[in-house]
Design a protein around this motif. Structure first.
Motif, short mmCIF file in Angstrom:
data_model
loop_
_atom_site.label_atom_id
_atom_site.label_comp_id
_atom_site.label_asym_id
_atom_site.label_seq_id
_atom_site.Cartn_x
_atom_site.Cartn_y
_atom_site.Cartn_z
N SER A 175 11.42 -1.79 -2.40
CA SER A 175 11.03 -0.77 -1.44
C SER A 175 12.15 -0.47 -0.45
CB SER A 175 9.75 -1.18 -0.70
OG SER A 175 10.01 -2.27 0.13
N SER B 285 14.04 4.78 -3.12
CA SER B 285 13.12 5.71 -2.48
C SER B 285 11.82 5.73 -3.27
CB SER B 285 13.73 7.11 -2.43
OG SER B 285 13.83 7.64 -3.73
N SER B 286 10.83 6.36 -2.74
CA SER B 286 9.51 6.36 -3.37
C SER B 286 9.55 6.98 -4.77
CB SER B 286 8.53 7.12 -2.49
OG SER B 286 7.28 7.19 -3.10
N ARG C 59 11.08 4.60 -7.31
CA ARG C 59 10.17 3.49 -7.58
C ARG C 59 9.08 3.92 -8.55
NH1 ARG C 59 7.38 2.12 -2.57
NH2 ARG C 59 9.40 2.75 -1.84
N THR C 60 8.53 5.10 -8.32
CA THR C 60 7.48 5.62 -9.21
C THR C 60 8.04 5.83 -10.61
OG1 THR C 60 6.38 6.69 -7.35
CG2 THR C 60 5.85 7.50 -9.54
#
Length: 71
Positions: A28, A32-33, A36-37
């Motif tokens: 995390s 970045s988001s 990660r996704t």
């Protein structure tokens, strides 16, 4: 001369995070988001491909046995 007052020693216990928790924390911080996704989606795809390959091999084995058993 007076002796220094004795302080009671307190021990603080903190839970040691699991390896997975530590990795997710690092992930995390570094990613970045969206990245990660994407990484999780890619891993889910890998696991699904492995499951399909296992199912295919099992199906081929069963079909091979049924063909061999026929005269």
């Amino acid at each position: 001369m007076q002796a220094a007052p004795v302080r009671p020693t307190t021990v603080r216990t903190t839970a040691i995070p699991s390896f997975t928790t530590a990795l997710r924390a690092v992930e995390s911080l570094l990613l970045s988001s969206g990245q990660r996704t994407a990484r999780r989606n890619a891993w889910t795809s890998v696991l699904e491909d492995r499951r399909r390959a296992k199912d295919r091999i099992e199906t081929e084995r069963v079909l091979g046995q049924s063909v061999v058993g026929r005269p």
